[in-house]
Design a protein around this motif. Structure first.
Motif, PDB file in Angstrom:
ATOM      1  N   TRP A   1      -4.753   2.725  -3.718  1.00 34.64           N
ATOM      2  CA  TRP A   1      -6.064   3.360  -3.915  1.00 34.64           C
ATOM      3  C   TRP A   1      -7.105   2.333  -4.350  1.00 34.64           C
ATOM      4  CZ3 TRP A   1      -8.895   7.779  -3.420  1.00 34.64           C
ATOM      5  CH2 TRP A   1     -10.092   7.835  -4.145  1.00 34.64           C
ATOM      6  N   ASP A   2      -6.753   1.514  -5.349  1.00 39.63           N
ATOM      7  CA  ASP A   2      -7.710   0.532  -5.871  1.00 39.63           C
ATOM      8  C   ASP A   2      -8.196  -0.410  -4.774  1.00 39.63           C
ATOM      9  OD1 ASP A   2      -7.757   1.492  -8.451  1.00 39.63           O
ATOM     10  OD2 ASP A   2      -6.336   0.028  -9.246  1.00 39.63           O
ATOM     11  N   GLU A   3      -7.275  -0.847  -3.930  1.00 37.26           N
ATOM     12  CA  GLU A   3      -7.659  -1.749  -2.843  1.00 37.26           C
ATOM     13  C   GLU A   3      -8.550  -1.038  -1.827  1.00 37.26           C
ATOM     14  OE1 GLU A   3      -4.054  -3.418  -1.330  1.00 37.26           O
ATOM     15  OE2 GLU A   3      -3.518  -4.322  -3.256  1.00 37.26           O
ATOM     16  N   ALA A   4      -8.201   0.202  -1.505  1.00 32.22           N
ATOM     17  CA  ALA A   4      -9.013   0.969  -0.556  1.00 32.22           C
ATOM     18  C   ALA A   4     -10.387   1.276  -1.128  1.00 32.22           C
ATOM     19  CB  ALA A   4      -8.287   2.268  -0.187  1.00 32.22           C
TER      20      ALA A   4
ATOM     21  N   ARG B   1       3.511   6.132 -10.486  1.00 32.42           N
ATOM     22  CA  ARG B   1       2.599   6.203  -9.339  1.00 32.42           C
ATOM     23  C   ARG B   1       1.810   4.895  -9.179  1.00 32.42           C
ATOM     24  NH1 ARG B   1      -1.965  11.007  -8.211  1.00 32.42           N
ATOM     25  NH2 ARG B   1      -1.434  11.344  -6.028  1.00 32.42           N
ATOM     26  N   LEU B   2       2.330   3.813  -9.709  1.00 34.40           N
ATOM     27  CA  LEU B   2       1.588   2.550  -9.702  1.00 34.40           C
ATOM     28  C   LEU B   2       1.335   2.051  -8.280  1.00 34.40           C
ATOM     29  CD1 LEU B   2       0.268   0.267 -11.327  1.00 34.40           C
ATOM     30  CD2 LEU B   2       2.489  -0.907 -11.334  1.00 34.40           C
ATOM     31  N   ASP B   3       2.335   2.130  -7.401  1.00 37.22           N
ATOM     32  CA  ASP B   3       2.143   1.643  -6.034  1.00 37.22           C
ATOM     33  C   ASP B   3       1.022   2.411  -5.336  1.00 37.22           C
ATOM     34  OD1 ASP B   3       4.133  -0.196  -6.386  1.00 37.22           O
ATOM     35  OD2 ASP B   3       5.670   0.930  -5.282  1.00 37.22           O
ATOM     36  N   THR B   4       0.996   3.719  -5.531  1.00 37.57           N
ATOM     37  CA  THR B   4      -0.068   4.540  -4.959  1.00 37.57           C
ATOM     38  C   THR B   4      -1.409   4.148  -5.551  1.00 37.57           C
ATOM     39  OG1 THR B   4       1.447   6.387  -4.605  1.00 37.57           O
ATOM     40  CG2 THR B   4      -0.897   6.908  -4.653  1.00 37.57           C
TER      41      THR B   4
END
Length: 250
Positions: free
Chosen positions: A121-124, A114-117
């Motif tokens: 999330w981290d950027e958002a 789930r790294l891409d997700t």
């Protein structure tokens, strides 16, 4: 001002292990929870003296956050405008002097499936807290699911491509700090080793202190001089996480 954050890994389960008394005795001004794992009709917690705000996951028995405050906030928001808001991952309380954001960051899962997700999330999340910080200082707490530096986990070499210690996740955390936030524990104790906030239930990890520091109190740069102490209550049992505590002159 005393602020407590704790990933309880199931509120109903930890209530059988003395959580209610811990909440009462903590006498925290603000108490935040992650991984509550319940729905609104399953709450049996007595929170006398607190205004309570919950964010529930649509999926039953999963995720969820909560924020309890002695002072009534000016406003409360659930979610950050991200698809994972349906997992109940944040509660934001606005007070006169600052915002408090309680966060349960998504795990990248085994083999970083789930790294891409997680990166999205981290950027958002960084964009969200920076938008708040443009208005007043921000205090962030919770299980952020990343050990930032090698000093923050017992076995860094063995975990370099594991969830919570991938270079991608660590770089995102660095970017969050670079955006104007302070990791209060590491700010006060830059060289302290062997202090962790999470231990696997496997391999007697807690007994052997083979842990990770993945639970945080972060504050905006403007609050640097207000930091009195930032601790991890490693002696308190009941969850695979320990409570993390921030004392602010605020």
């Amino acid at each position: 001002m005393k602020l407590v954050s704790w990933n309880v890994n199931g509120l109903r389960a930890i209530q059988k292990k003395g959580f209610d008394e811990y909440l009462k005795q903590s006498n925290a001004d603000i108490f935040c929870l992650q991984e509550t794992k319940l729905q609104e009709d399953q709450i049996s917690l007595v929170t006398e003296g607190y205004h309570t705000y919950w964010s529930f996951a649509e999926k039953k028995g999963y995720s969820g956050t909560a924020l309890f405050s002695k002072q009534e906030p000016v406003s409360v928001q659930r979610g950050i405008g991200h698809p994972l808001d349906n997992e109940g991952r944040t509660v934001t309380a606005e007070f006169e002097q600052f915002y408090v954001v309680c966060c349960y960051t998504p795990n990248s899962q085994e083999a970083l499936a789930r790294l891409d997700t997680r990166m999205d999330w981290d950027e958002a999340f960084r964009s969200y807290v920076c938008s708040l910080a443009s208005m007043k200082p921000v205090i962030i707490c919770g299980d952020l699911n990343v050990a930032h530096q090698s000093i923050d986990l017992r076995h860094p070499k063995a975990n370099e491509r594991n969830a919570g210690y991938s270079i991608e996740e660590r770089n995102q955390f660095t970017s969050l700090l670079d955006a104007g936030f302070i990791d209060t524990f590491r700010y006060l104790y830059p060289n302290r080793e062997g202090i962790y906030s999470w231990w696997s239930y496997r391999f007697k990890a807690r007994e052997n202190n083979a842990g990770w520091r993945i639970d945080y109190w972060l504050v905006s740069e403007e609050l640097r001089q207000s930091i009195l102490d930032s601790t991890i209550d490693t002696e308190t049992q009941g969850s695979d996480h320990a409570p993390v505590i921030l004392y602010l002159n605020a």
